[in-house]
Design a protein around this motif. Structure first.
Motif, PDB file in Angstrom:
ATOM      1  N   ARG A 171       8.912  -5.881  15.187  1.00  0.00           N
ATOM      2  CA  ARG A 171       9.384  -6.443  13.924  1.00  0.00           C
ATOM      3  C   ARG A 171       8.312  -7.307  13.275  1.00  0.00           C
ATOM      4  O   ARG A 171       8.148  -7.289  12.048  1.00  0.00           O
ATOM      5  CB  ARG A 171      10.649  -7.265  14.168  1.00  0.00           C
ATOM      6  N   GLU A 172       7.572  -8.047  14.070  1.00  0.00           N
ATOM      7  CA  GLU A 172       6.493  -8.867  13.529  1.00  0.00           C
ATOM      8  C   GLU A 172       5.398  -7.994  12.929  1.00  0.00           C
ATOM      9  O   GLU A 172       4.842  -8.304  11.860  1.00  0.00           O
ATOM     10  CB  GLU A 172       5.915  -9.765  14.638  1.00  0.00           C
ATOM     11  N   GLN A 224       5.882  -5.030  11.649  1.00  0.00           N
ATOM     12  CA  GLN A 224       6.427  -4.484  10.418  1.00  0.00           C
ATOM     13  C   GLN A 224       6.352  -5.509   9.291  1.00  0.00           C
ATOM     14  O   GLN A 224       6.008  -5.178   8.144  1.00  0.00           O
ATOM     15  CB  GLN A 224       7.887  -4.055  10.638  1.00  0.00           C
ATOM     16  N   ARG A 225       6.682  -6.770   9.597  1.00  0.00           N
ATOM     17  CA  ARG A 225       6.558  -7.808   8.590  1.00  0.00           C
ATOM     18  C   ARG A 225       5.111  -7.974   8.138  1.00  0.00           C
ATOM     19  O   ARG A 225       4.840  -8.217   6.945  1.00  0.00           O
ATOM     20  CB  ARG A 225       7.112  -9.133   9.133  1.00  0.00           C
ATOM     21  N   ASP A 227       4.397  -5.197   5.788  1.00  0.00           N
ATOM     22  CA  ASP A 227       5.026  -5.468   4.496  1.00  0.00           C
ATOM     23  C   ASP A 227       4.231  -6.500   3.703  1.00  0.00           C
ATOM     24  O   ASP A 227       4.084  -6.378   2.470  1.00  0.00           O
ATOM     25  CB  ASP A 227       6.459  -5.960   4.704  1.00  0.00           C
ATOM     26  N   ARG A 228       3.749  -7.516   4.376  1.00  0.00           N
ATOM     27  CA  ARG A 228       2.947  -8.514   3.683  1.00  0.00           C
ATOM     28  C   ARG A 228       1.653  -7.898   3.138  1.00  0.00           C
ATOM     29  O   ARG A 228       1.201  -8.236   2.036  1.00  0.00           O
ATOM     30  CB  ARG A 228       2.625  -9.690   4.623  1.00  0.00           C
TER      31      ARG A 228
END
Length: 240
Positions: free
Chosen positions: A194-195, A197-198, A201-202
């Protein structure tokens, strides 16, 4: 004729007296019980009392053992603390031993508080509880017995293992703990994903922001340039 003078002779049987004294001697502590007043503690090397011990053979090679490790019996048969003692307990036992005697004496310490627990069960407050006795169970694996077997007999068809219930429970607990560790590992991996993926996204958001910034910095086209690009004449809004 004068009578003859008779000489009076006194015979002292010292050997018999010594044998009688030895027969009256009882090897060991001549006093079996002693009393000591407790006054907040005992100082190092300060004699508390003197025991009376006689093995009826001049006390050669006598050794003394004290139930409390912080006390000893010195050469003068005094009970002496090895160090400053606050936790003496209410009773101390003294064991005297050599080849002629083997005896025990008791020292009551009046007014002393009970000794603090010295065992793990005592520290955990389990001194008065009855130890748990584990039952045993049979671990029997599946066994296959075909019909019409031929000799020789008897034949071994399997083994039944005897295991304590505690061992089974410990094994189950280890398995549950292993499963919990695996679940925590999987959760850590999911959180890492998840990190990531974030982070992606950033990065995409940063790229879009840069694109918008480039759009804002790009110069606007004039009407003539638009006419050239489109091939159709454009009118200025001010001419309408």
């Amino acid at each position: 004729m004068a009578p003859e003078a008779k000489e009076r002779v006194t015979i002292v049987c010292t050997g018999a007296q010594e044998e009688a004294e030895e027969a009256a001697c009882s090897p060991g502590f001549q006093v079996k019980q002693y009393h000591v007043e407790y006054d907040g503690g005992f100082l190092k090397d300060q004699p508390l009392l003197q025991v009376v011990f006689d093995d009826c053979a001049k006390n050669e090679g006598v050794s003394f053992e004290v139930s409390h490790p912080d006390f000893l019996i010195d050469e003068d048969l005094n009970l002496v603390p090895r160090r400053d003692v606050m936790d003496s307990g209410t009773v101390i036992f003294i064991h005297g031993l050599n080849e002629h005697a083997d005896d025990m004496a008791q020292v009551d310490i009046l007014g002393a508080p009970p000794r603090s627990p010295q065992t793990l069960r005592g520290i955990l407050g389990l001194e008065d509880t009855v130890p748990y006795r584990t039952k045993r169970s049979l671990l029997v694996p599946p066994m296959f017995v075909p019909e019409n077997q031929r000799a020789p007999f008897p034949r071994s068809i399997g083994k039944a293992l005897v295991a304590s219930v505690i061992a089974i429970r410990e094994n189950e607990e280890r398995q549950r703990e292993t499963e919990r560790d695996r679940e925590r590992q999987r959760e850590t991996e999911r959180e890492t994903e998840r990190e990531r993926q974030r982070e992606r996204d950033r990065e995409r958001e940063t790229e879009r922001e840069r694109e918008r910034e480039r759009e804002r910095e790009r110069p606007s086209l004039t009407f003539s340039e638009l006419t050239l690009l489109s091939g159709t004449p454009c009118k200025d809004v001010s001419d309408l």
